[in-house]
Structure formats: C-alpha cells, structure tokens
Design a protein around this motif. Structure first.
Motif, PDB file in Angstrom:
ATOM      1  N   VAL A 235      26.997 -48.193  -8.089  1.00  0.00           N
ATOM      2  CA  VAL A 235      26.905 -49.578  -7.638  1.00  0.00           C
ATOM      3  C   VAL A 235      27.183 -49.684  -6.142  1.00  0.00           C
ATOM      4  CG1 VAL A 235      27.946 -51.868  -7.845  1.00  0.00           C
ATOM      5  CG2 VAL A 235      27.491 -50.520  -9.899  1.00  0.00           C
ATOM      6  N   GLN A 236      28.235 -49.009  -5.704  1.00  0.00           N
ATOM      7  CA  GLN A 236      28.618 -49.140  -4.306  1.00  0.00           C
ATOM      8  C   GLN A 236      27.800 -48.216  -3.398  1.00  0.00           C
ATOM      9  OE1 GLN A 236      32.667 -47.934  -3.104  1.00  0.00           O
ATOM     10  NE2 GLN A 236      32.911 -50.031  -2.385  1.00  0.00           N
ATOM     11  N   GLY A 237      27.584 -47.008  -3.849  1.00  0.00           N
ATOM     12  CA  GLY A 237      26.826 -46.039  -3.059  1.00  0.00           C
ATOM     13  C   GLY A 237      27.562 -45.608  -1.808  1.00  0.00           C
ATOM     14  N   CYS A 238      26.998 -44.650  -1.109  1.00  0.00           N
ATOM     15  CA  CYS A 238      27.551 -44.251   0.184  1.00  0.00           C
ATOM     16  C   CYS A 238      27.004 -45.188   1.240  1.00  0.00           C
ATOM     17  CB  CYS A 238      27.146 -42.815   0.512  1.00  0.00           C
ATOM     18  SG  CYS A 238      28.002 -41.612  -0.511  1.00  0.00           S
ATOM     19  N   ARG A 239      27.778 -45.422   2.253  1.00  0.00           N
ATOM     20  CA  ARG A 239      27.316 -46.280   3.344  1.00  0.00           C
ATOM     21  C   ARG A 239      27.276 -45.482   4.651  1.00  0.00           C
ATOM     22  NH1 ARG A 239      32.142 -49.815   2.391  1.00  0.00           N
ATOM     23  NH2 ARG A 239      32.616 -47.917   1.197  1.00  0.00           N
ATOM     24  N   PHE A 240      26.387 -45.882   5.520  1.00  0.00           N
ATOM     25  CA  PHE A 240      26.283 -45.231   6.828  1.00  0.00           C
ATOM     26  C   PHE A 240      26.623 -46.270   7.882  1.00  0.00           C
ATOM     27  CE2 PHE A 240      23.629 -43.798  10.491  1.00  0.00           C
ATOM     28  CZ  PHE A 240      24.271 -42.594  10.710  1.00  0.00           C
ATOM     29  N   GLN A 241      27.769 -46.092   8.529  1.00  0.00           N
ATOM     30  CA  GLN A 241      28.225 -47.085   9.509  1.00  0.00           C
ATOM     31  C   GLN A 241      28.689 -46.404  10.783  1.00  0.00           C
ATOM     32  OE1 GLN A 241      31.248 -49.532   7.671  1.00  0.00           O
ATOM     33  NE2 GLN A 241      29.770 -50.464   6.281  1.00  0.00           N
ATOM     34  N   ASP A 242      28.211 -46.864  11.910  1.00  0.00           N
ATOM     35  CA  ASP A 242      28.596 -46.316  13.209  1.00  0.00           C
ATOM     36  C   ASP A 242      28.466 -44.793  13.243  1.00  0.00           C
ATOM     37  OD1 ASP A 242      29.329 -48.974  13.748  1.00  0.00           O
ATOM     38  OD2 ASP A 242      31.351 -48.609  12.940  1.00  0.00           O
ATOM     39  N   GLY A 243      27.386 -44.297  12.697  1.00  0.00           N
ATOM     40  CA  GLY A 243      27.158 -42.853  12.736  1.00  0.00           C
ATOM     41  C   GLY A 243      27.987 -42.062  11.746  1.00  0.00           C
ATOM     42  N   LYS A 244      28.706 -42.778  10.877  1.00  0.00           N
ATOM     43  CA  LYS A 244      29.555 -42.061   9.918  1.00  0.00           C
ATOM     44  C   LYS A 244      29.183 -42.392   8.485  1.00  0.00           C
ATOM     45  CE  LYS A 244      33.536 -41.209  12.739  1.00  0.00           C
ATOM     46  NZ  LYS A 244      34.551 -41.883  13.521  1.00  0.00           N
TER      47      LYS A 244
END
Lengths: 592, 592
Positions: free
Chosen positions: A61-70
């Motif tokens: 449901v949440q999955g991985c997120r990609f934020q600010d290159g991370k």
C-alpha cells in the motif's frame, strides 16, 4: 497478510530430501541433520509469520518513495531489517569464516521459502546478499573478500546487482557502461543502469554494487564484459567507510507489484568520480553472472512455490468461510464444497506441494555435489558430474515452471475470492501483482526454455535428460501394478516415452536455429515441469509408504493429490508434447 | 493507450456473419447491410481511437474519487460522455420508437468491440443502458417505458443494476433488500447493495437503478425476488425530475483494475423515503435478470475479445520496435523475430481473431432469430428454436472462454514487454489488471461452466451440442482431404468424436450433483472454447476461399493462423477432454 508456515510439509520434505540425496553419509554435514533443520525452521517461522507477514500489505500500500534523491522504504522496513540481520538470517547459508552460520542449502531452502511467502518485496535483499557473496567467494581477491564479505554476511551492508541497461535486458552483451582503468589498479565507472533491486534504500550505511561494465579495449558483445565491485561509499583498506562514491539513484519504478522493493535507476560516475574494483578476470564478467544466475534462478523458482503457498492459504481460508448457494441437502454451503472451487484449490495445493518437493530435492542435491567436491575416485567423480548435470537440467524447469504456475495460481486465488478478489483491500490482488515479475526477472520463461533445450538438453546430447527420464520411469514402474495408481503410472510412462521419442525425432535433430525448435521450447519446458511434478508426487508417496508414515489423514491427502494431479494436470503435459511434435506449424508463415 | 481499429478483420467478419446467418434474406433488415455497417464502423472508429483511447490511461491513473458522498469521474469523462451520447451511440441498437437507431446486433457488435478496446472502464454504462433497456422493453409497463426509455436511449440518464449484496453474490437467492408495498402501488425500497457499476457518478442528472428486492410475504430464495425501477431522483408522470429519492452512495471500491469505472456501495431508503416501481410480475425478478444476463454475458465475452485485441496491438508494436539479441545473420534482431515471442503473438492473434468471428456470428444469429420471430410455418419455427438453442449454448462458452483467454493473453502482453511490462508507465499492466474482473462479473467461469453443462447440454439431452458438433464435423470433413489442412481437420474430428462419446459416457450419464461432473465442468468448457475457435477459423478460411478473396497476404496469414491454432491450441482441447474423462479423480477424497 496472514501466513502460516506449512510445517508438516516442510519437515517431511526436508527429511526426505536429506535421506534421498544421501546427506546423512556426508561427513562435512555431520550435525546438520533434519533435527537441526527443524529447530532453525521453528525460529524462522516465528519471524516470518510475525514481523514479516504483517508488513507485507504495508509495503504494497505504501510502497517505496523517492524523495530528494533518496529512497525511503515503507514504515517498519528499517526495524524489520535490523531484527532480520541481528538474528543472523542473512548469513544462514554463508561461510562461518566470514561470520555466517554455514548451514547447508537443504536447510536454508525451507527458511527462504518462509521469507518469500511472508514478504517477498522485503526479503529481496536476502537473495542478493546470498548471490553476491557466492560471486565474491568464487571470484574476488582476498582483499575484497576481507573488506566486503563480513559486512555483507552480517547484513551491515547490502548487495545490489547492476546488470540491466535500457538497451541491454535479456541481451546483456549489448551493455554500454564504461570502466576506465586507473593507475592504482582501480577503475572509473561511468554509465546508467536500470531495474536495480534495492539499488538504493535507507536500510544500511553502505551498498555494494556489483556492476557489469566494459573496459575501453574490450571485445564487442558478451565477451567484453567485466564485473566490478562499486560501493556507494568507498571502503578503506581497513574496512572503514570513506567518501561518497558518485553513485546516484535517479528514480525508482512505479511497478505493478512488489511495491515495497525499490527498483532503482542508478547513475554511476556522473561527476567522473565513481571508483570500482575488478572482480575476477577481465572480460569474464558474464561467467561470474552465471554463478549468480543459477543461484538466483533457484531462488526465483522458490518464489513461485512461496507465492503459490501464500495464495493457496488465502483462497482456502476464504473458501471455508464464505457461503454461497446450497449443498445437496439444501443447506448453505461454504464455497469450498462446490466442486469447481475444490478443483481450483486442489490444483494449487498439489502443484505447490510438488514444486516444493522438487525445490528441496534440488537444494539437497547441490549440498551433495558440493560435499563430494573433494572425492577422488573416478566413479564418484562421474556420479557427481551427473548430479551436477541434473541440477543444471532442473534449474530452468524449476525457475520457469514454478513462476508460470504461481501466476496461474494467483489468478485462481482472485477467482476463488470472486468480486472481493478484485477489490484491493482483500489483499489477494497483491499476490497476483507481485507474482507477475517472477516469470520475467532472472531470465524470462522464454530464456529458461532456450537454456533448457539448447544448453541442457542438446549440450550433452540428451544425456542428463535421459537419466532423469530413467529415474521417473523407475518410479512409475513401481506403481504400474498398483491397483489405485496403475493407470496414473501408465500415463506417466506414456509421457516419458513421448519425451524420449521426441528427443531423437525433434529435440536433438532439428536445426539449432530453427523456428520448429525455438517455437516449441516453452511448451517443452511446460511438459517437463508437469512431468517433474508428477515424478515428485510419486516420489513422496513411495518414500512415505516405505517409511510407513502413520499419519493417516496426511497419507490420504497425499494419495488424493497423486490421483488428482495425474488426472487433471498430466494431460496438459501430453498436450504440450503434442505441440512440440507439431514443431512450430504455421509459425514462420505469418507476416505481422 | 493507443488503439487502432482492426478494420479489415471487422469488415470481413461482419460481412461473412451477415451472409452466413442469412440476414440478406430478412425483410426487416433491408437497408441494414454490411455497407451501412462499414459506414457506422468508420464513424465509431474515429471516436474510439481518438477521444476514448486517449482517456484510457487517464482513467486508470486518476481513477474515480469519492468525496463528500459524491462520485467524481476522471478528468475528461464528462466531456467524453457528452460527445458519446450526442453522437447517438447509446441508442445504436435500441428501438427507433424511443429515439434509438434500431440497428441490428450484428452491426452493433464491432462497434461495441471498439468501445471496449478503447476504454473499457469508461463505456461500462453503455452495456448497462443496452441491458437495462431490453429489460424495460420486455417487462416494464408502458408508463415506465414512456418515462424512462427515451432518457436512457438518449443517454440523458444512465442505468445501474443493483443485484449483489455482501452475502448474495453468485447466489442472488440470498438477497435481503426489502420492498414494502404502498397504497399507491409503489414500493418503499430499503437495503444495502454493493458492486454497483456506475451506481453513482457525475455524468448525468439522474440514474435509473434496477434493484432486486423482496416483498414482505415473498417466498424464500430465488423464487421470492422482484425487480424494481428506482430512480436517484423521482420521475413525475410527465417525465419531469422530482425530488431526491433517498439513494445514497456510501463508498466506491478500490479495485485492482477498471479504476475509471466507479463500483459503488449504495444504501437505499436510509430515511425510509426511497420509492420504486415494480418491473414485471411480483417474484419474477430473476426472470428479467436472465434477459439481462444473456445480453451481459455476450457483452462480457466481447470484452475478452476487445482486451485481447488491445493487448495484441501493444505487444506487437513493442516486439517490432524493441531489439534484443541477434538473428542468424548476427544482426540486431527485433524481438518479434525470436520464435518464442512470435509464438506468443500468434497465439494472441489467432485466438482473438477466432473469438471475434464467434462473437460476430452469435450477434448475427440473434438478429436472425429475432427477425424470424413472426414466421409462421412449423419448419421455420423449429429451425428458429434450434438457432436460439445454439445461441444459448454458445453464450456461456463465449463469455467464459473469451475472458479466461483475455487474462492469459494480457499476461503474455506483459511477458513480451519483459521488465518494462511490469512498470506501470508502459500501460500494459493496466490491461492485465482491467481484464482480471471479466472472468468474475456477470457470472464466474465456474457458473458459466455449470450453465453450459447442466442447462445447455443436459437441459435438452445434448441436442443443441450434437447439432453444433455436426456443423463442426461438416466443416472439418470438407478440409479432411485437403493437402495442407488434412491433419488439422482430422485432429478436429477426433476432438469432436471425443466430445460425442463423452456426452453419453459422462456428461449426460453422471449424477447431476456429482463431483465427477461438476469437478470437470470448467475443463469441459475450455475444450469447447478451443473447439469453437477451431471451428470459426476453419469457417472463415472456407468462406473466404469460396468467395475467392484475392487479398493474398491476408489469405496467407489466415492459413497460417489455422495451421498454428490447430497445432498449438487444439491439443489443449484434447487434454481438457481427457480431464473430463478422468471425472474428478482424487477430488472428493482430499480433506482440506
């Protein structure tokens, strides 16, 4: 998602594989007996059914997120990772020399199955650590081994395999990433890779990338590919972490399934400051990959078993709870009592059971061949070569067939759930979405089928296949005069005979590049998959009968599975062999 | 998602079905000839490939939202709906009397296929309008017809079918929604329904719900169900919109696919103020549903064809663009040139083509039976009954087989795309997710198989099936002496003979409640599906040869498809028949 470890099956099949592959006679495995296996499985089961299973839908449901290159992993991933590594699960089957527990594969197999059922997206780093370690153990310099292996085995660092590029997927020979030799013997790495599982994440301080790349004067194609170890942060000679190594994650894929496992695009050496070390010989990178691939393919086949089991458990539970329609007494009936639902459930049950048996036998056989590595007499060497050939033959069958079937079964799980299966909240759609990649990564079904036909069957003129068929024949012949299983045994022998005659009439005879051969490679693999499952079911039945297993309900179900599988699935093997016999009719003439 | 209308196939198959079903001789269809069909198809094609196709991924990515008790459709849905209805597409095959165009089904079929390929989630309201109208035409009072039909036919209002309740899915007899008779002849409706497609939305001012419910003194089970028309806003005698009718959407499902189609939970009469009118006789609600269901099942089978086509187009396009590996000359090869990829593509192509042919023949046959409705001589009546029985026999086969295969094909599309297929951005994962519900709604595959076996085959003691087999035999016999197709024809005849002998030995003989029968109903349906596809391919080939079709490349591909399909798929029919023969072996003994 709830997951109960199928203990009874696991213990029984582990013990059987141990005995049948003669591991009790192997000196180096003294102490590593089924009793130990059971103790390890018990520990693993708690963690799998507990922490891991409960995070499975969170990851989806949440999955991985990609934020600010991370890359940020789902809630709970970090804690679970810490518990997983602190309990020493990463190094379960890795050498004690580097901090592992050095357990044989036959014990690791059921444990891995538990991880994969409980939370496939989460534990993908585990197979990477296992595979990566085997590569380093086989090919890396002592210096690399000393600096990297203890960290990988403990789980302090993870491993990422950087193979694929946008134009180099199944065809790795087409890859373009560069490795420029430096004065100090290292290489500057530069290139873009995609589809890198756990290529970046927030679980560990460092990530050891194993990167395929080309040196400037390397030959074209697959003969010019070398393997490099390229850490996210540099590693000093004393193992201390150094500066950032110019490895940037540029994004993660938005996938159909496996949302909890980050699939990264990585840019190496954007600032010309990415340093790698050669692993193995120059231009021999693909050889190292083959070691990994065999490992990875077996692990992938086991994913098929694990997802089949998970789906079967969910479908059965629902079918026992959900009432719809009436039985012959006019009472409300649980849908498990409807014959067609029962058919779907038993198809999942029997095929998953058979594939599990096959997977455990393969693992035990690998243990046997590795233990026999130092044997000296000519006879034993020959027998060992033949065992290795058997493993090599079964690997593509297990990988492709188990994953193809897992996809079919996952579809059946949704079907058993009906409309509720299509609704994401029930969770079973996730199994189907997760399973979808398993027939693609680590070599598509088409590539496994080609490997089977060209390398494994034609490569030794049908020797390993003929030996396998002889084993199946022996077993089926044992049941041929059995009152209950005589017909099933005869049908099995008929399938074996058909394969035998196709071997000379088609498989070994047709031009190696012909459409008549390649156009029927997948049907051939499918037939072999069903035949291997039939073989395994007969094998378990014969062995348990010989052991005088006194668990009556279990034995009754076992007999029922043999009957059902040969009645319902063996005909499909014959159909697939008929397709092989038809040798690609109509295929070349069609102009798209 | 890009979609190109497969004109050539459609025109050819439409013209053939028209001729073969004798529609040229039907007086009432004068003017409704293939020329008109082509003109209509041309118009529809623009809209399908244009507006609708371009909104397909929008619907998937954005989905419907539920905010403040209201359903909001994806961006673009409202405009597209307006264009769709303004062009008169809703009433295409509905009576001119109520504003429709009164076109025969054989012309509506290819048009509907276009809609379904272009944007299945969007056009689901169309089949509802069609089915709902047919119910009203058959069962509703003139007053209801006058007030509702013009609005439905024009698309000013949509139709929703409120059947399912949490405990009444496949088993509608278990439903609980109440209908309390009022002094004025209306009923107060009270209950909760789920899984209502377009049960609420922002496309029209009003929604006509067709609701299954029970009156207080109704018999238990399926004999006590009545049908009501229950508008979201009340409808005055002059057709003007009145006050809110106490119908509340309580939520929409978060589904695996079809995100653009709102699947609603609806509460009727929360405030005891929901008024409905009876449609048809009391307690005869399921009979009305049967009219709808046949319609809906054929439409659902067509969804299978449409998704198969869409997937095939995407897979082919990708396979022609994507290079990987080399050909025998060592040049970079498009993956379409790899035999195994070609196998997958041709499997999709030939099966979709055959199922399309089947679907068009069924539509034309319905036109023929409807036109013959007024014929008077006994002979013609008998022939017409036999045509109706044929349609009834083919309906569950078409519904279940086309949708099951669409699921398999959608999986193959992802497989052709490899890793890129698992990435949502490519769009093909959507086809697989969307397709997943098609084997479930409008009656699961298991229910279709039971309908086929119990009602359609046993219901007339195998008469309709035997007639179908005779037609297939006649056609196959024609090819039996053909040099190229003789073997395929013989295999077809073998399959027919097997069905014939199973009919007396098993299908008509086994106890009607036995596991031996119900446990093999789906394999039987699968065998019939493949056999019908084989029949259709031979039929097209025979007809086009007789017509001396001069399109050489087309005819070559047609011949290639017949060869391929009989070589690759017919063996699976034989395998499925073998499963039928094995009559559920092992199935009853297993204790879950």
């Amino acid at each position: 998602m709830t997951y109960k470890v199928p203990y009874k099956d696991m213990q029984l099949l582990v013990a059987q594989a141990y005995q049948q592959q003669g591991l009790d006679a192997v000196e180096s495995l003294e102490g590593f007996d089924p009793e130990l296996a059971n103790a390890v499985m018990e520990e693993a089961a708690k963690f799998a059914s507990g922490v891991l299973a409960s995070l499975n839908s969170v990851g989806d449901v949440q999955g991985c997120r990609f934020q600010d290159g991370k890359v940020i992993t789902p809630n709970g991933w970090q804690d679970a990772y810490q518990q997983f590594t602190e309990s020493g699960w990463i190094g379960l089957a890795l050498p004690e020399e580097f901090g592992g527990q050095g357990l044989p594969k036959y014990i690791a197999q059921p444990v891995n199955e538990m991880w994969l059922s409980a939370n496939l997206a989460f534990v993908m780093f585990q197979a990477l650590a296992q595979g990566g370690s085997e590569i380093l153990l086989n090919f890396a310099s002592e210096s690399i081994q000393q600096r990297y292996l203890p960290k990988i085995v403990s789980g302090e660092w993870t491993v990422a395999m950087a193979l694929t590029e946008p134009n180099a997927g199944s065809d790795l020979g087409a890859l373009n990433t560069k490795a420029i030799p430096q004065q100090d013997g290292t290489y500057k790495i530069k290139g873009q890779k995609i589809f890198i599982t756990y290529g970046d994440h927030d679980l560990t301080d460092n990530i050891a990338h194993l990167v395929l790349a080309r040196t400037p004067d390397a030959p074209a194609g697959s003969r010019g590919i070398s393997l490099f170890i390229v850490p996210k942060y540099r590693v000093a000679n004393d193992g201390a972490l150094g500066e950032f190594n110019d490895i940037r994650c540029t994004g993660i894929e938005h996938k159909m399934g496996l949302h909890g496992s980050p699939t990264c695009s990585i840019s190496y050496g954007d600032q010309d400051d990415c340093i790698g070390e050669l692993v193995g010989e120059l231009n021999q990178g693909l050889m190292a990959m083959f070691v990994l691939m065999n490992e990875a393919r077996l692990s992938c086949g086991l994913q098929g078993v694990a997802l089949g089991e998970l789906g079967y458990q969910r479908a059965l539970e629902y079918a026992q709870e959900r009432t719809q329609g009436t039985n012959s007494q006019g009472e409300k009936a649980a849908i498990v009592d409807h014959a067609d639902v029962k058919r779907m459930l038993l198809e999942m049950r029997s095929e998953t059971f058979a594939l599990r048996a096959l997977g455990y036998q393969i693992a035990a056989q690998i243990d046997a061949t590795e233990a026999a590595h130092d044997q000296v007499t000519l006879d034993e060497t020959e027998s060992n070569q033949s065992k290795k050939a058997r493993v090599a033959l079964l690997t593509p069958i297990f990988k492709a067939f188990a994953t193809e079937r897992a996809n079919v079964m996952a579809g059946q799980v949704v079907q058993v759930f009906g409309g509720m299966g299509f609704v994401e909240e029930t969770g079973v759609a996730q199994i189907m979405r997760d399973a979808r990649i398993t027939t693609i990564y680590e070599g598509t079904t088409g590539i496994q089928a080609r490997d089977l036909l060209i390398r494994k069957v034609r490569g030794d003129q049908g020797k390993a296949l003929t030996e396998l068929l002889a084993d199946i024949t022996q077993l089926a012949s044992f049941f041929e005069i059995d009152e209950t299983f005589g017909v099933a045994a005869k049908e099995t022998l008929k399938a074996v005979d058909t394969v035998t005659s196709l071997l000379t009439s088609h498989l070994l005879k047709l031009d190696v590049n012909s459409v008549s051969l390649h156009g029927v490679s997948v049907p051939f693999l499918e037939a072999m998959g069903i035949l291997c499952c039939t073989w395994q079911l007969f094998n378990v039945l014969a062995y348990q009968q010989a052991q005088e297993n006194t668990d009556k309900p279990y034995m009754q179900n076992l007999r029922s599975m043999v009957k059902f599988y040969t009645a319902y699935r063996l005909p499909s093997a014959m159909a697939a062999l008929k397709v092989v016999e038809n040798a690609g009719l109509g295929l070349s003439e069609y102009e798209f």
